[in-house]
Enzyme design. Structure first.
Site, PDB file in Angstrom:
ATOM      1  N   GLU A 186     -24.636  -8.072   6.765  1.00  0.00           N
ATOM      2  CA  GLU A 186     -25.989  -7.575   6.443  1.00  0.00           C
ATOM      3  C   GLU A 186     -27.018  -7.824   7.557  1.00  0.00           C
ATOM      4  O   GLU A 186     -28.120  -8.306   7.332  1.00  0.00           O
ATOM      5  CB  GLU A 186     -26.454  -8.220   5.126  1.00  0.00           C
ATOM      6  N   GLU A 302     -17.184  -4.912  -1.805  1.00  0.00           N
ATOM      7  CA  GLU A 302     -17.875  -5.641  -2.877  1.00  0.00           C
ATOM      8  C   GLU A 302     -18.261  -4.720  -4.039  1.00  0.00           C
ATOM      9  O   GLU A 302     -19.315  -4.819  -4.609  1.00  0.00           O
ATOM     10  CB  GLU A 302     -19.137  -6.321  -2.338  1.00  0.00           C
TER      11      GLU A 302
HETATM   12  O1  G3I Z   1     -23.203 -23.848  -6.521  1.00  0.00           O
HETATM   13  C1  G3I Z   1     -24.573 -24.014  -6.914  1.00  0.00           C
HETATM   14  C2  G3I Z   1     -24.673 -24.978  -8.065  1.00  0.00           C
HETATM   15  O2  G3I Z   1     -24.249 -26.269  -7.634  1.00  0.00           O
HETATM   16  C3  G3I Z   1     -26.114 -25.027  -8.566  1.00  0.00           C
HETATM   17  O3  G3I Z   1     -26.183 -25.871  -9.701  1.00  0.00           O
HETATM   18  C4  G3I Z   1     -26.548 -23.606  -8.931  1.00  0.00           C
HETATM   19  C5  G3I Z   1     -27.975 -23.566  -9.437  1.00  0.00           C
HETATM   20  O4  G3I Z   1     -28.844 -23.729  -8.353  1.00  0.00           O
HETATM   21  O5  G3I Z   1     -26.468 -22.767  -7.771  1.00  0.00           O
HETATM   22  C6  G3I Z   1     -25.122 -22.664  -7.325  1.00  0.00           C
HETATM   23  O6  G3I Z   1     -25.074 -21.843  -6.187  1.00  0.00           O
HETATM   24  C7  G3I Z   1     -25.285 -20.457  -6.490  1.00  0.00           C
HETATM   25  C8  G3I Z   1     -24.064 -19.680  -5.988  1.00  0.00           C
HETATM   26  O7  G3I Z   1     -24.267 -18.257  -6.145  1.00  0.00           O
HETATM   27  C9  G3I Z   1     -22.791 -20.077  -6.739  1.00  0.00           C
HETATM   28  O8  G3I Z   1     -22.945 -19.724  -8.093  1.00  0.00           O
HETATM   29  C10 G3I Z   1     -26.507 -20.001  -5.715  1.00  0.00           C
HETATM   30  O9  G3I Z   1     -27.658 -20.618  -6.280  1.00  0.00           O
HETATM   31  C11 G3I Z   1     -26.643 -18.478  -5.829  1.00  0.00           C
HETATM   32  O10 G3I Z   1     -27.697 -18.027  -4.978  1.00  0.00           O
HETATM   33  C12 G3I Z   1     -25.365 -17.819  -5.342  1.00  0.00           C
HETATM   34  O11 G3I Z   1     -25.511 -16.410  -5.534  1.00  0.00           O
HETATM   35  C13 G3I Z   1     -24.543 -15.643  -4.791  1.00  0.00           C
HETATM   36  C14 G3I Z   1     -25.296 -14.707  -3.846  1.00  0.00           C
HETATM   37  O12 G3I Z   1     -24.348 -13.907  -3.109  1.00  0.00           O
HETATM   38  C15 G3I Z   1     -26.124 -15.515  -2.862  1.00  0.00           C
HETATM   39  O13 G3I Z   1     -26.884 -14.627  -2.113  1.00  0.00           O
HETATM   40  C16 G3I Z   1     -23.714 -14.804  -5.762  1.00  0.00           C
HETATM   41  O14 G3I Z   1     -22.926 -15.656  -6.578  1.00  0.00           O
HETATM   42  C17 G3I Z   1     -22.803 -13.864  -4.982  1.00  0.00           C
HETATM   43  O15 G3I Z   1     -22.141 -12.968  -5.868  1.00  0.00           O
HETATM   44  C18 G3I Z   1     -23.627 -13.028  -3.998  1.00  0.00           C
HETATM   45  O16 G3I Z   1     -22.741 -12.268  -3.240  1.00  0.00           O
HETATM   46  C19 G3I Z   1     -23.369 -11.434  -2.231  1.00  0.00           C
HETATM   47  C20 G3I Z   1     -22.419 -11.357  -1.055  1.00  0.00           C
HETATM   48  O17 G3I Z   1     -22.138 -12.662  -0.587  1.00  0.00           O
HETATM   49  C21 G3I Z   1     -23.001 -10.482   0.042  1.00  0.00           C
HETATM   50  N1  G3I Z   1     -23.314  -9.151  -0.481  1.00  0.00           N
HETATM   51  C22 G3I Z   1     -24.195  -9.161  -1.652  1.00  0.00           C
HETATM   52  C23 G3I Z   1     -23.579 -10.005  -2.766  1.00  0.00           C
HETATM   53  C24 G3I Z   1     -24.453  -9.958  -4.005  1.00  0.00           C
HETATM   54  O18 G3I Z   1     -25.699 -10.540  -3.740  1.00  0.00           O
END
Ligand code: G3I
Length: 401
Positions: A186, A302
């Site tokens: 990205e 994705e």
């Molecule tokens: O692991 C922590 C946990 O310890 C904590 O308690 C919790 C609450 O704060 O957060 C957890 O981390 C989260 C992580 O997902 C795992 O669940 C992050 O806050 C959260 O921001 C993260 O979101 C991910 C996102 O990327 C981040 O930008 C999504 O799961 C994931 O599906 C998403 O994937 C992205 C691709 O990497 C790139 N393309 C877009 C796609 C969708 O946004």
């Protein structure tokens, strides 16, 4: 689909839904005949009958994909596979490639500047090895999910070494174990206003545009055989924003090739909305042709189908509209000879990053959970599963690269 002057993305999508079936717009069943009649009409776009045989072995997604020269899979974490036998069974039965949804990104991978956390990535690779499933890496360089310490540690003086050390260590650790890496994720963001369309993210601010070639060259040195991928979103429709972004991504890849930067594939993330229709795909088809002409592979990296524009709250209606979009989008993709991989961003609706995305409704009451993936929250195959499988079959007759 009627084009108005520069519709908003939401209007653009609603137009798509209107073109693909009024039901999805929540026009009442009474106005359109019974919901059942509408569902039947919708189903008319999805092959029925004998194709709905078993879904494992020869009936699995990976069998239908493999017969057409494709790998197919999903984003998943090893922890879910270890704690959810139903999801594990789906993954073993259905998929030939996996990607870690989060655990191989820099933030989760780097708890401190001096430590690397490989356990989750290693567990996914081990799971893949045990079941004959490939794994791809996501991602080595991104503006998001950076470590908590990043902003307080990274400077213009140390960023070059920081990026090189990260990629050298991580790509070196997984050397020979992965099918591909999303090396840079990205990097294009038109709204940031740069002439080159690049995102004004942390790595660009620290290193300038050369962070991209540095990342790819370092990854190639660390793992000579893994396929190096540039991965991006928002390039899937003919909305003016996507048209501009596709042009910038194409120029980025052209410049990389002109400068002998090692790159093997472009990842089209494919986070699309129900209502995307083939008439939307002309620009995408041309984009893929130009990527192919540069000798690169194309990955759907994705995919999920966001149902946020669907006003009907009947899961059967939503699943049909979502499946129709899977079918239309993937049918277009199947005609691209350079396509090699189709991955959904998650396995079941119980584990989707889209959870909580609300559908517009008059009452502003909570809407049902999103239904963007091929399996429902009870781990059952949905219309989208069959649509994917039928779409893979439509690839027969394409001369593969
Ligand atoms: O692991 C922590 C946990 O310890 C904590 O308690 C919790 C609450 O704060 O957060 C957890 O981390 C989260 C992580 O997902 C795992 O669940 C992050 O806050 C959260 O921001 C993260 O979101 C991910 C996102 O990327 C981040 O930008 C999504 O799961 C994931 O599906 C998403 O994937 C992205 C691709 O990497 C790139 N393309 C877009 C796609 C969708 O946004």
């Amino acid at each position: 689909m009627t084009r108005t002057s520069n519709p908003t993305r939401r209007e653009f999508i609603s137009n798509g839904l209107a073109a693909s079936g009024a039901l999805a717009l929540g026009v009442s069943a009474a106005e359109l005949g019974t919901a059942h009649a509408q569902r039947t009409r919708f189903r008319g776009g999805l092959d029925q009958g004998s194709e709905r045989r078993g879904i494992t072995g020869p009936g699995s997604l990976k069998a239908h994909a493999s017969a057409r020269g494709l790998l197919t899979g999903a984003a998943v974490e090893a922890q879910l596979l270890a704690t959810n036998p139903s999801v594990e069974k789906i993954v073993v039965d259905q998929y030939s490639i996996l990607v870690a949804e989060n655990s191989m990104k820099m933030g989760p991978m780097r708890p401190t500047p001096d430590t690397f956390s490989f356990e989750a990535g290693d567990a996914l690779v081990a799971f893949g090895d045990a079941h004959g499933i490939k794994v791809r890496g996501h991602n080595l360089c991104w503006h998001s999910q950076l470590p908590a310490w990043f902003n307080s540690v990274a400077t213009k003086d140390n960023a070059h070494q920081l990026l090189v050390d990260h990629i050298r260590t991580v790509a070196g650790h997984f050397k020979g174990k992965l099918q591909s890496w999303d090396v840079v994720n990205e990097a294009v963001q038109i709204s940031d206003g740069r002439p080159d369309g690049l995102r004004n993210g942390p790595w660009l601010k620290l290193l300038g545009p050369d962070f991209i070639s540095l990342a790819f060259r370092t990854a190639r040195e660390a793992d000579p055989n893994v396929l190096l991928t540039y991965n991006d979103y928002g390039i899937e429709t003919d909305h003016p924003d996507d048209v501009k972004k596709r042009a910038a991504v194409l120029q980025l890849v052209r410049d990389m090739k002109a400068n002998n930067v090692p790159i093997d594939a472009v990842g089209i993330q494919s986070h699309i909305h129900a209502g995307w229709s083939t008439s939307d795909g002309n620009g995408l088809r041309e984009f893929m042709r130009r990527i192919r002409e540069m000798g690169l592979k194309i990955f759907v990296t994705e995919m999920d189908v966001n149902d946020d524009q669907i006003k009907s709250e009947d899961p059967a209606d939503i699943d049909l509209a979502v499946a129709k979009t899977y079918r239309e989008y993937l049918d277009l993709m199947m005609q691209e000879p350079a396509l090699a991989v189709v991955i959904t961003w998650g396995v079941t609706d119980a584990h989707t990053w889209l959870a909580g995305r609300r559908r517009p409704n008059q009452t502003q009451q909570p809407t049902p959970p999103q239904r963007p993936l091929p399996f429902d929250a009870q781990n059952q195959p949905k219309e989208a599963f069959y649509a994917m499988r039928q779409s893979f079959d439509s690839r027969s007759g394409v001369t593969l690269r």
